[in-house]
Design an enzyme around this catalytic site. Structure first.
Site, PDB file in Angstrom:
ATOM      1  N   ARG A  90      46.997  41.406  80.543  1.00  0.00           N
ATOM      2  CA  ARG A  90      46.748  41.507  78.693  1.00  0.00           C
ATOM      3  C   ARG A  90      45.344  41.475  78.750  1.00  0.00           C
ATOM      4  O   ARG A  90      44.306  41.080  79.959  1.00  0.00           O
ATOM      5  CB  ARG A  90      46.896  39.815  78.132  1.00  0.00           C
ATOM      6  CG  ARG A  90      48.166  40.004  78.188  1.00  0.00           C
ATOM      7  CD  ARG A  90      49.038  40.488  77.577  1.00  0.00           C
ATOM      8  NE  ARG A  90      50.559  39.926  76.587  1.00  0.00           N
ATOM      9  CZ  ARG A  90      51.311  40.420  77.843  1.00  0.00           C
ATOM     10  NH1 ARG A  90      51.035  41.102  78.697  1.00  0.00           N
ATOM     11  NH2 ARG A  90      52.874  40.789  77.099  1.00  0.00           N
ATOM     12  N   ASP A 125      22.047  41.190  74.336  1.00  0.00           N
ATOM     13  CA  ASP A 125      22.433  42.325  75.849  1.00  0.00           C
ATOM     14  C   ASP A 125      20.961  41.322  76.179  1.00  0.00           C
ATOM     15  O   ASP A 125      21.046  41.816  77.740  1.00  0.00           O
ATOM     16  CB  ASP A 125      21.578  43.791  75.337  1.00  0.00           C
ATOM     17  CG  ASP A 125      23.378  44.068  74.594  1.00  0.00           C
ATOM     18  OD1 ASP A 125      24.354  43.392  74.698  1.00  0.00           O
ATOM     19  OD2 ASP A 125      23.499  45.656  74.328  1.00  0.00           O
ATOM     20  N   HIS A 159      32.576  41.503  68.670  1.00  0.00           N
ATOM     21  CA  HIS A 159      31.238  40.181  67.208  1.00  0.00           C
ATOM     22  C   HIS A 159      31.159  39.895  67.243  1.00  0.00           C
ATOM     23  O   HIS A 159      30.925  38.880  66.790  1.00  0.00           O
ATOM     24  CB  HIS A 159      31.221  41.641  65.682  1.00  0.00           C
ATOM     25  CG  HIS A 159      30.682  43.198  66.004  1.00  0.00           C
ATOM     26  ND1 HIS A 159      31.718  44.390  66.628  1.00  0.00           N
ATOM     27  CD2 HIS A 159      29.933  43.895  66.195  1.00  0.00           C
ATOM     28  CE1 HIS A 159      31.069  45.239  67.167  1.00  0.00           C
ATOM     29  NE2 HIS A 159      29.953  44.983  66.055  1.00  0.00           N
ATOM     30  N   GLU A 199      15.060  46.437  71.505  1.00  0.00           N
ATOM     31  CA  GLU A 199      13.850  47.971  71.977  1.00  0.00           C
ATOM     32  C   GLU A 199      13.917  49.151  71.143  1.00  0.00           C
ATOM     33  O   GLU A 199      12.777  49.755  70.905  1.00  0.00           O
ATOM     34  CB  GLU A 199      14.955  48.718  73.735  1.00  0.00           C
ATOM     35  CG  GLU A 199      14.223  49.705  74.340  1.00  0.00           C
ATOM     36  CD  GLU A 199      13.866  50.527  74.294  1.00  0.00           C
ATOM     37  OE1 GLU A 199      12.628  51.391  74.261  1.00  0.00           O
ATOM     38  OE2 GLU A 199      14.660  51.369  73.884  1.00  0.00           O
TER      39      GLU A 199
HETATM   40  O1  F6P Z   1      22.921  45.131  69.766  1.00  0.00           O
HETATM   41  C1  F6P Z   1      23.582  45.708  71.029  1.00  0.00           C
HETATM   42  C2  F6P Z   1      25.160  45.526  70.957  1.00  0.00           C
HETATM   43  O2  F6P Z   1      24.933  44.094  70.428  1.00  0.00           O
HETATM   44  C3  F6P Z   1      25.359  45.750  72.603  1.00  0.00           C
HETATM   45  O3  F6P Z   1      26.246  44.831  72.892  1.00  0.00           O
HETATM   46  C4  F6P Z   1      26.801  46.668  71.405  1.00  0.00           C
HETATM   47  O4  F6P Z   1      27.353  47.772  72.287  1.00  0.00           O
HETATM   48  C5  F6P Z   1      26.166  47.078  70.177  1.00  0.00           C
HETATM   49  O5  F6P Z   1      25.580  46.021  69.720  1.00  0.00           O
HETATM   50  C6  F6P Z   1      27.833  46.847  69.024  1.00  0.00           C
HETATM   51  O6  F6P Z   1      27.167  47.568  67.783  1.00  0.00           O
HETATM   52  P1  F6P Z   1      27.494  48.087  66.695  1.00  0.00           P
HETATM   53  O7  F6P Z   1      26.938  46.912  65.980  1.00  0.00           O
HETATM   54  O8  F6P Z   1      26.773  48.988  66.137  1.00  0.00           O
HETATM   55  O9  F6P Z   1      28.942  48.040  67.178  1.00  0.00           O
END
Ligand code: F6P
Length: 342
Positions: A266, A127, A272, A103
């Site tokens: 836990r 997302d 990522h 977006e």
């Molecule tokens: O691109 C969306 C997203 O994956 C979100 O779900 C997450 O909060 C964000 O990116 C994390 O981004 P960055 O790479 O800046 O840590």
């Protein structure tokens, strides 16, 4: 005709598959000259380009990340940023740009289109929260990774009689949590669209205990919040599009469960790992279809549009109809998931 390609925002598995499709069809069918724009909108701001010939896209289909790099640069946050972009595009002889983004990145594409830059959008984000399309590419891969994580967490949670909480991405919507939660048999799924109640969460665990199930798996989206409370932030610093960094709701829930249930918990934050690595076959196919459709739109001269998946058809949607909006989860799907809570 010279066509630029850029990828902006967080990366998503499948970006390279889009680039490959755009470049292959652009060169081989339409005889275009293609140019890579480095690191999202930053590349056009700074005039940073790379070669995008057939050799550059050879072998990239299964690769994660983006061969062009990415950034969350917002040219509208820079003095004279939009003008600089128009100037640099003209200097480089770029006639049109294929913009791969979510977006934020597509919002910039929309504004730049109105200022005269010829843009075509490709919907990307793990997302899956972009309106106008059933699926963004990258989402399917993220769900597959989160599902595998849930399968693995199940066996260790069961062996240790623990509650394990898996925190997944999803700042404003719970698509990954919901679909992975259903696929991975989660005992509760907590999403931003439905603020959670800790008493209810503990009740789910209690119900399972009564059936002799002394372990539970909870999936939570990073943007989920307790009823009447606020989201849990990792950092309040905002990026150029005004987003704070979420993170830590899994730990909040874990501690609350230990308090109310006296049971060992836990927490795993998938982070990522959901975005890195190779796309699934579904995302490779979707990204390829999107890339082909995007360069076809360029050829038709249909600018200011985004390619999209509706049903099983690739269509085009005006960028102005998708910006500033968010596709929240399908509540019918959430109702299905709820049958399995507790
Ligand atoms: O691109 C969306 C997203 O994956 C979100 O779900 C997450 O909060 C964000 O990116 C994390 O981004 P960055 O790479 O800046 O840590």
């Amino acid at each position: 005709m010279k066509v630029g390609v850029l990828s902006g925002g967080g990366d998503a598995p499948g970006i390279n598959a889009v680039i490959r499709a755009v470049v292959k069809k652009g060169i081989q069918y339409y005889g275009y000259e293609m140019v890579g724009i480095r690191d999202g909108w930053r590349g056009l701001l700074e005039g940073s380009f790379s070669s995008l010939d057939l050799k550059a896209v050879s072998g990239i289909l299964p690769k994660g990340g983006s061969i062009l790099g990415t950034s969350r640069t917002n040219p509208f946050k820079r003095e004279g940023g939009a003008e600089k972009i128009l100037e640099n595009a003209e200097k480089a002889g770029i006639d049109a740009v294929v913009v791969i983004g979510g977006e934020d990145t597509l919002g910039v594409a929309h504004k730049m289109s109105e200022l005269g830059l010829k843009c075509v959008g490709v919907p990307k984000t793990i997302d899956n929260d972009l309106v106008g399309t059933d699926y963004t590419f990258g989402f399917h891969t993220a769900v597959a990774i989160a599902t595998e994580a849930l399968d693995r967490l199940h066996t260790t949670a069961e062996a240790h009689h623990r509650v394990i909480i898996l925190e997944v991405m999803g700042r404003y919507t719970g698509w990954i949590a919901l679909e992975a939660g259903i696929a991975g048999g989660a005992d509760a799924i907590l999403i931003p669209e439905k603020p959670f109640d800790m008493d209810e969460v503990c009740e789910y665990i209690r119900r399972r205990q009564k059936r002799g199930r002394n372990f539970s798996i909870i999936v939570v989206a990073e943007g989920a919040k307790p009823k009447g409370g606020a989201e849990i932030l990792y950092s309040e610093t905002v990026d150029e599009f005004g987003h704070v960094r979420f993170g830590g709701v899994g730990y909040y829930i874990g501690k609350e469960i230990e308090k109310c249930m006296g049971i060992e918990t836990r927490v795993v934050v998938l982070g990522h790992l959901q975005r890195g690595g190779s796309p699934t076959a579904f995302d490779r196919v979707l990204a390829t279809r999107y890339g082909i459709a995007a360069i076809d739109l360029v050829h038709e001269g249909k600018f200011g549009y985004m390619v999209a998946l509706q049903g099983n058809k690739i269509v085009s949607v005006p960028l102005k109809e998708i910006v500033g909006k968010r596709k929240t989860v399908n509540l019918e799907l959430y109702d299905i998931a709820k049958v399995f809570f507790g």
